[in-house]
Scaffold this motif. Structure first.
Motif, mmCIF file in Angstrom:
data_model
loop_
_atom_site.group_PDB
_atom_site.id
_atom_site.type_symbol
_atom_site.label_atom_id
_atom_site.label_comp_id
_atom_site.label_asym_id
_atom_site.label_seq_id
_atom_site.Cartn_x
_atom_site.Cartn_y
_atom_site.Cartn_z
ATOM 1 N N LEU A 1 41.918 8.937 12.175
ATOM 2 C CA LEU A 1 42.113 10.046 11.283
ATOM 3 C C LEU A 1 41.309 10.045 10.045
ATOM 4 C CD1 LEU A 1 46.148 10.142 11.560
ATOM 5 C CD2 LEU A 1 44.358 11.251 12.925
ATOM 6 N N HIS B 1 38.042 11.867 9.943
ATOM 7 C CA HIS B 1 37.922 13.384 10.286
ATOM 8 C C HIS B 1 37.534 13.722 8.756
ATOM 9 C CE1 HIS B 1 38.607 17.233 11.498
ATOM 10 N NE2 HIS B 1 38.833 17.043 12.810
ATOM 11 N N SER C 1 41.022 9.002 23.171
ATOM 12 C CA SER C 1 40.439 10.301 23.006
ATOM 13 C C SER C 1 41.547 11.431 23.091
ATOM 14 C CB SER C 1 39.157 10.560 23.852
ATOM 15 O OG SER C 1 38.287 9.760 23.433
ATOM 16 N N ARG D 1 43.065 13.364 19.909
ATOM 17 C CA ARG D 1 42.814 15.122 20.044
ATOM 18 C C ARG D 1 44.128 15.674 19.978
ATOM 19 N NH1 ARG D 1 40.890 15.387 24.755
ATOM 20 N NH2 ARG D 1 38.894 14.600 24.207
ATOM 21 N N ASP D 2 45.175 15.267 20.328
ATOM 22 C CA ASP D 2 46.450 15.937 20.246
ATOM 23 C C ASP D 2 46.970 15.917 18.945
ATOM 24 O OD1 ASP D 2 48.610 17.412 22.186
ATOM 25 O OD2 ASP D 2 49.720 15.862 20.982
ATOM 26 N N TYR E 1 44.973 15.544 16.320
ATOM 27 C CA TYR E 1 44.284 16.527 15.591
ATOM 28 C C TYR E 1 44.793 17.993 15.517
ATOM 29 C CZ TYR E 1 40.459 13.097 14.875
ATOM 30 O OH TYR E 1 39.601 12.090 14.593
ATOM 31 N N GLN E 2 45.370 18.236 16.687
ATOM 32 C CA GLN E 2 45.786 19.737 16.850
ATOM 33 C C GLN E 2 47.220 19.884 16.459
ATOM 34 O OE1 GLN E 2 46.138 19.975 21.466
ATOM 35 N NE2 GLN E 2 43.865 20.392 21.702
ATOM 36 N N ASP F 1 40.194 20.494 13.268
ATOM 37 C CA ASP F 1 39.297 20.542 14.302
ATOM 38 C C ASP F 1 39.343 19.470 15.255
ATOM 39 O OD1 ASP F 1 37.006 21.364 16.056
ATOM 40 O OD2 ASP F 1 35.575 20.777 14.444
ATOM 41 N N ASP F 2 39.804 20.010 16.638
ATOM 42 C CA ASP F 2 40.102 18.724 17.592
ATOM 43 C C ASP F 2 38.839 18.437 18.372
ATOM 44 O OD1 ASP F 2 40.003 21.454 19.020
ATOM 45 O OD2 ASP F 2 41.629 20.845 19.919
ATOM 46 N N ASP F 3 37.850 19.038 17.961
ATOM 47 C CA ASP F 3 36.497 18.976 18.651
ATOM 48 C C ASP F 3 35.679 17.759 18.052
ATOM 49 O OD1 ASP F 3 36.414 20.741 20.596
ATOM 50 O OD2 ASP F 3 35.469 22.558 19.067
ATOM 51 N N THR G 1 34.900 13.895 17.069
ATOM 52 C CA THR G 1 35.154 12.661 17.660
ATOM 53 C C THR G 1 34.761 11.445 16.982
ATOM 54 O OG1 THR G 1 33.837 13.789 19.726
ATOM 55 C CG2 THR G 1 33.954 11.615 19.782
#
Length: 295
Positions: free
Chosen positions: A21, A24, A188, A192-193, A195-196, A201-203, A205
């Motif tokens: 996290l 990001h 991943s 990603r979940d 981040y959502q 932004d869940d793109d 990495t």
């Protein structure tokens, strides 16, 4: 103040998640990973036993806690990760008081494996001298003597009642609960979940490097050099910035960890018996299959 918290569980991937996290650009994580403020506000810290860093690194005053987030600029999600919160009624009440609309993230791990990992963490850092079986026997006396909670191998594996209390205090859509097995199997996808869930932004990495891995060190001397404060460790500071020191420290500690020993089947069986009803209650509460925890 933060708008999300990672509340635990200890030894369930929270250090790695904190790192994912923090990378990001739309997320701000407190520079201290575990300030523990909502569990320990206003308290005089006097945890006993070895490794009393919890006394010096915990934040107990609201002014000091707010200063952790002075570096926030245009980040969308602002958070911290304190595993003490999962098992603290005071934390539930204080979180509700200070930040009632907060988003909460918990990662739950097979409680028997979690207990063994907590034990190996302390063996790795040279703080646990007992066998795992002896450590389990010593737990009640350590709790009475107020050792820090990392030594509470059995106690920290009960989840159901605590999750139920969080569900009662907060709206269900404020809370996301994940299983450690899923985090390991598809890191991943879980990240990603999250981040959502946090609305970023869940793109993006992140670099997926596991942090704070438990295990038995190949060289206890080398582990001590890079784990505890000492002259050699201090001598490195003028030559490398904090990020480089942390990376070197992480690499050496990782290379020094031998293959993780397996939990004794008989001890696991005894622990499953202890956790059996709690696992069944948690399974019903979360509407998920936890039968693998009972094997």
């Amino acid at each position: 103040m933060p708008n999300f918290l990672i509340i635990g569980a200890a030894k369930a991937g929270t250090s790695s998640l904190y790192s994912y996290l923090k990378q990001h650009p739309q997320i701000y994580m407190s520079p201290i990973k575990e300030p523990r403020f909502f569990a320990l506000e206003g308290e005089t810290l006097d945890f006993q036993g070895p490794a009393q860093g919890i006394n010096s690194r915990s934040v107990t005053q609201i002014e000091d806690y707010c200063r952790l987030f002075q570096g926030v600029t245009n980040e969308i999600a602002i958070g911290e990760a304190s595993t003490l919160y999962l098992h603290s009624q005071k934390a539930i009440a204080r979180i509700k008081h200070y930040i009632p609309k907060v988003k909460l993230i918990a990662i739950l791990r097979d409680p028997a494996e979690r207990a063994f990992s907590s034990y190996l963490h302390l063996v790795r850092d040279g703080y646990e001298t007992l066998s795992f079986a002896e450590g389990l026997e010593a737990e009640e006396s350590r709790i009475r003597e107020k050792w820090q909670p990392l030594w509470y191998y059995k106690q920290r594996g009960f989840y159901a009642d605590w999750i139920k209390q969080y569900f009662a205090a907060f709206e269900r859509d404020q809370i996301k609960i994940y299983l450690y097995d899923d985090l390991v199997a598809d890191t991943s996808a879980v990240v990603r979940d999250i981040y959502q869930f946090l609305g970023v932004d869940d793109d993006f990495t992140p670099e997926l490097i596991k942090e704070n891995v438990s295990g038995v060190p190949k060289s206890r001397l080398l582990q001590a050099v890079f784990t505890k404060n000492n002259v050699l460790k201090s001598a490195f500071k003028p030559f490398f910035n904090k990020q480089i020191r942390q990376r070197i420290n992480r690499i050496i500690k990782k290379q020094n960890i031998s293959v993780k020993p397996l939990l004794n089947p008989e001890i696991r069986k005894n622990l499953i018996n202890i956790y059996y009803q709690d696992i069944l209650m948690l399974q019903k509460l979360l509407h998920i299959d936890l039968n693998k925890w009972l094997k």
